[in-house]
Design a protein around this motif. Structure first.
Motif, PDB file in Angstrom:
ATOM      1  N   LEU A 163     -35.688   2.322  22.824  1.00  0.00           N
ATOM      2  CA  LEU A 163     -36.775   1.384  22.573  1.00  0.00           C
ATOM      3  C   LEU A 163     -36.419  -0.007  23.098  1.00  0.00           C
ATOM      4  O   LEU A 163     -37.269  -0.734  23.613  1.00  0.00           O
ATOM      5  CB  LEU A 163     -37.063   1.321  21.071  1.00  0.00           C
ATOM      6  N   LEU A 164     -35.114  -0.328  23.002  1.00  0.00           N
ATOM      7  CA  LEU A 164     -34.649  -1.647  23.430  1.00  0.00           C
ATOM      8  C   LEU A 164     -34.859  -1.877  24.924  1.00  0.00           C
ATOM      9  O   LEU A 164     -35.432  -2.882  25.342  1.00  0.00           O
ATOM     10  CB  LEU A 164     -33.146  -1.725  23.199  1.00  0.00           C
ATOM     11  N   LEU A 165     -34.371  -0.906  25.716  1.00  0.00           N
ATOM     12  CA  LEU A 165     -34.372  -1.129  27.165  1.00  0.00           C
ATOM     13  C   LEU A 165     -35.795  -1.239  27.717  1.00  0.00           C
ATOM     14  O   LEU A 165     -36.064  -2.144  28.512  1.00  0.00           O
ATOM     15  CB  LEU A 165     -33.566  -0.027  27.851  1.00  0.00           C
ATOM     16  N   PRO A 166     -36.745  -0.380  27.318  1.00  0.00           N
ATOM     17  CA  PRO A 166     -38.113  -0.599  27.784  1.00  0.00           C
ATOM     18  C   PRO A 166     -38.677  -1.951  27.358  1.00  0.00           C
ATOM     19  O   PRO A 166     -39.402  -2.592  28.114  1.00  0.00           O
ATOM     20  CB  PRO A 166     -38.894   0.554  27.155  1.00  0.00           C
ATOM     21  N   HIS A 167     -38.309  -2.410  26.144  1.00  0.00           N
ATOM     22  CA  HIS A 167     -38.793  -3.724  25.718  1.00  0.00           C
ATOM     23  C   HIS A 167     -38.267  -4.826  26.627  1.00  0.00           C
ATOM     24  O   HIS A 167     -38.977  -5.763  26.972  1.00  0.00           O
ATOM     25  CB  HIS A 167     -38.365  -4.005  24.275  1.00  0.00           C
ATOM     26  N   ILE A 168     -36.997  -4.701  26.988  1.00  0.00           N
ATOM     27  CA  ILE A 168     -36.423  -5.692  27.897  1.00  0.00           C
ATOM     28  C   ILE A 168     -37.176  -5.629  29.224  1.00  0.00           C
ATOM     29  O   ILE A 168     -37.527  -6.657  29.803  1.00  0.00           O
ATOM     30  CB  ILE A 168     -34.923  -5.432  28.090  1.00  0.00           C
ATOM     31  N   ALA A 169     -37.437  -4.398  29.681  1.00  0.00           N
ATOM     32  CA  ALA A 169     -38.176  -4.253  30.937  1.00  0.00           C
ATOM     33  C   ALA A 169     -39.543  -4.929  30.856  1.00  0.00           C
ATOM     34  O   ALA A 169     -39.995  -5.562  31.807  1.00  0.00           O
ATOM     35  CB  ALA A 169     -38.329  -2.772  31.279  1.00  0.00           C
ATOM     36  N   VAL A 170     -40.204  -4.827  29.682  1.00  0.00           N
ATOM     37  CA  VAL A 170     -41.502  -5.496  29.522  1.00  0.00           C
ATOM     38  C   VAL A 170     -41.345  -6.998  29.703  1.00  0.00           C
ATOM     39  O   VAL A 170     -42.181  -7.660  30.315  1.00  0.00           O
ATOM     40  CB  VAL A 170     -42.086  -5.223  28.112  1.00  0.00           C
ATOM     41  N   HIS A 171     -40.250  -7.538  29.141  1.00  0.00           N
ATOM     42  CA  HIS A 171     -40.104  -8.988  29.149  1.00  0.00           C
ATOM     43  C   HIS A 171     -39.656  -9.549  30.485  1.00  0.00           C
ATOM     44  O   HIS A 171     -39.867 -10.722  30.752  1.00  0.00           O
ATOM     45  CB  HIS A 171     -39.084  -9.409  28.076  1.00  0.00           C
ATOM     46  N   ILE A 172     -39.005  -8.704  31.309  1.00  0.00           N
ATOM     47  CA  ILE A 172     -38.363  -9.233  32.507  1.00  0.00           C
ATOM     48  C   ILE A 172     -39.335 -10.030  33.378  1.00  0.00           C
ATOM     49  O   ILE A 172     -39.058 -11.168  33.760  1.00  0.00           O
ATOM     50  CB  ILE A 172     -37.712  -8.089  33.318  1.00  0.00           C
ATOM     51  N   CYS A 173     -40.488  -9.454  33.674  1.00  0.00           N
ATOM     52  CA  CYS A 173     -41.388 -10.095  34.627  1.00  0.00           C
ATOM     53  C   CYS A 173     -41.858 -11.445  34.109  1.00  0.00           C
ATOM     54  O   CYS A 173     -41.734 -12.475  34.777  1.00  0.00           O
ATOM     55  CB  CYS A 173     -42.579  -9.187  34.884  1.00  0.00           C
TER      56      CYS A 173
END
Lengths: 265, 319
Positions: A136-146
């Motif tokens: 769950l963490l890594l996809p959330h980080i991916a959401v925030h990256i952009c």
């Protein structure tokens, strides 16, 4: 005349505040009503704390609070770590690589979650991280990256790079110039983003719904599970929602100063 | 103000501090390029694994008959795409709804956010309290807000109808009529996102330089001409970024619409995210759902870019 204008001002402010706070107040009032009273919240004066007691005795809900708190905090720390460098790169360097990265970020920011979240379910299953913290963490980080890289770029654009030039001339490495000179100057902005990132992750629903199951309950999913075919368990849902609001409220209360000071694009 | 790129003037200095040797077979990356790659590497890795790969899987699915009853996942080429762009419901309901929602919701929350930021930017007694109250929607999970507003607008038990009837008006079946349902959705979105604009614009307002305002005061400018000729032009770049970012998000809004109306009554409040979701998750036609999502993504990509250009041009002209 001045008194009248003042009264109008106070009236408008009070009205706007009332409209903004009403849904939250209504949620709070509902959470204090016994199960029999939730359909007529506006009638009757019976109030109880029983809903909160019932919610706090539910192990799954308590577990969800712990999970949400951990995931939000970790996601905030990790997102900021990866986006602060990416934003710095976008701000300080020109050329093909920088343009390509900005283009990538812009394109992926536009992709609708819907086209992303179902394949993500397959991907996390295949990598064995479904229904776990990293899943769950890594996809959330991916959401925030952009988004955060974009904002970070804006922050660094507002910081004069001549100090970094000076550090480089004095024999500092590029990394050293970034960590020792640019990063301290960006602390207010990072603090602002940290507050927002924590709130976003705490309140996020769609990814949590699809990427977690029995083992890793999180708070928004648990709340939504009070809505089922048999109707909505309003008394428990609103009590959980009010409890979930407390950390977010405290963070906003004490963090807003830093957010406003830091969010200068 | 644009900041000079760090990459150029410092090349000579930078090259001296380059301890790592790259294998000679490939073209050697310059020290600067390696530093740039290092800075974006963690973000790029996460983006690749958890966004690019899933999206590629989705893109692959959009060219295939990816349904439960076709285990072979037959390649169908552009069939799903043509099916979506010739779908009357998509063209006459879903797309207009999406654009209308985007325009009204972003426009309203931008204006309201600006008004509130201007209000909070001046000192008055209780300013802190008012600011905390106005930021309240930021603290509420959107899905909970949507459930709550659906409840408040419930035609039998909702407080809105109770109040209306107590005042002698007729209660409305809010979520059972197209335009009232649409209005409730927009209202929820505006409520949720206005604080976001307020925060960003307030931060922008507080970082504006003092001198132009002092000059305007000396010239005896009224409050509105200060706003029109000093504040707004100075704030315009923040406004543009906020509006574009928010417009992209509004275009792909899903959860609040799904919770409030589910696209109903009928399909009359369906936005494009719901359209894709219904095909992918309810009709279990993942191929067509993916194709719809890809089309939507392409549209907002172009629209976002256009919006950015137009707004940027407007800002330049107004300066």
């Amino acid at each position: 005349m001045r008194l009248l204008r003042r009264a109008v001002f106070v009236g408008i402010v009070a009205l706007v505040c009332g409209l903004f706070a009403f849904p939250v107040l209504w949620l709070g009032l509902t959470s204090l009503r016994p199960q029999s009273g939730v359909y007529y919240v506006h009638r009757g004066t019976e109030l109880t704390l029983g809903n909160f007691v019932q919610v706090l005795h539910n192990e799954r809900i308590v577990q969800a609070f712990v999970n949400s708190a951990l995931i939000s905090t970790l996601a905030t720390v990790l997102s900021l770590m990866v986006t602060v460098t990416s934003g710095y790169m976008l701000s300080r360097f020109r050329g093909a690589l920088s343009r390509a990265w900005f283009g990538t970020i812009y394109v992926f920011r536009c992709v609708p979650y819907i086209s992303w979240v179902l394949p993500l379910y397959f991907v996390t299953q295949a990598w064995g991280v479904y229904d776990s913290y990293p899943g769950l963490l890594l996809p959330h980080i991916a959401v925030h990256i952009c988004f955060f890289s974009w904002l970070m770029k804006g922050f660094f654009d507002g910081i004069d790079p001549s100090m970094e030039h000076a550090a480089l001339l004095d024999g500092c490495t590029r990394w050293g110039a970034f960590v020792r000179v640019a990063l301290p100057a960006a602390v207010p902005a990072i603090a602002a983003l940290a507050v927002l990132c924590w709130l976003f992750t705490w309140n996020e629903f769609l990814f949590a719904l699809i990427l977690t199951g029995q083992r890793t309950p999180v708070i928004t999913v648990v709340m939504a599970q009070f809505v089922h075919e048999m109707g909505i368990e309003w008394h428990l849902m609103s009590a959980t929602a009010i409890l979930a609001l407390v950390p977010a409220f405290l963070l906003t209360l004490f963090g807003q100063k830093y957010v406003i000071r830091g969010l200068r694009i | 103000m644009r900041v000079a790129a760090l990459g150029h003037g410092t090349e000579a200095v930078a090259l001296q501090s380059s301890p790592h040797m790259m294998p000679p077979a490939r073209r050697r990356l310059s020290e600067q390029e390696r530093f740039m790659l290092l800075l974006i590497a963690p973000a790029a890795a996460i983006l690749l694994l958890f966004q690019v790969v899933p999206i590629l899987i989705g893109a692959n699915a959009s060219f295939r008959d990816w349904t439960l009853y076709d285990p072979k996942k037959t390649w169908v080429g552009l069939a799903h795409y043509t099916a979506v762009v010739t779908d009357r419901a998509f063209l006459t309901i879903v797309l207009p709804n999406t654009f209308l929602f985007m325009t009204v919701s972003v426009g309203a929350s931008l204006l309201l956010g600006l008004a509130l930021a201007l209000l909070l930017n001046r000192p008055f007694r209780g300013q802190k309290l008012v600011q905390t109250v106005l930021l309240m929607p930021l603290m509420v999970a959107p899905v909970i807000a949507a459930i709550m507003l659906r409840w408040m607008f419930n035609d039998q038990f909702g407080i809105v109808n109770v109040v209306l009837e107590a005042l002698g008006f007729e209660g409305q079946p809010w979520l059972a009529q197209r335009w009232t349902a649409f209005a409730v959705i927009v209202l929820t979105d505006v409520w949720l996102w206005t604080p976001w604009f307020t925060l960003l614009l307030l931060a922008g307002l507080q970082s504006l330089p003092r001198e132009p305002f002092e000059a305007a005061a000396i010239d005896g400018a009224g409050r509105f001409s200060v706003l029109r000729f000093v504040t707004l032009p100075l704030l315009s770049s923040v406004l543009v970024v906020c509006a574009v970012i928010r417009a992209i998000d509004a275009f792909r809004t899903f959860d609040i619409v799904w919770t409030l109306s589910g696209g109903g009554p009928g399909r009359s409040t369906e936005l494009f995210s719901l359209y894709a979701y219904v095909y992918a998750f309810l009709n279990l036609d993942f191929g067509k759902g993916s194709a719809a999502a890809m089309i939507g993504g392409a549209i907002i990509l172009v629209v976002g870019l256009g919006l950015f250009r137009v707004l940027d041009r407007l800002v330049q002209v107004s300066r």
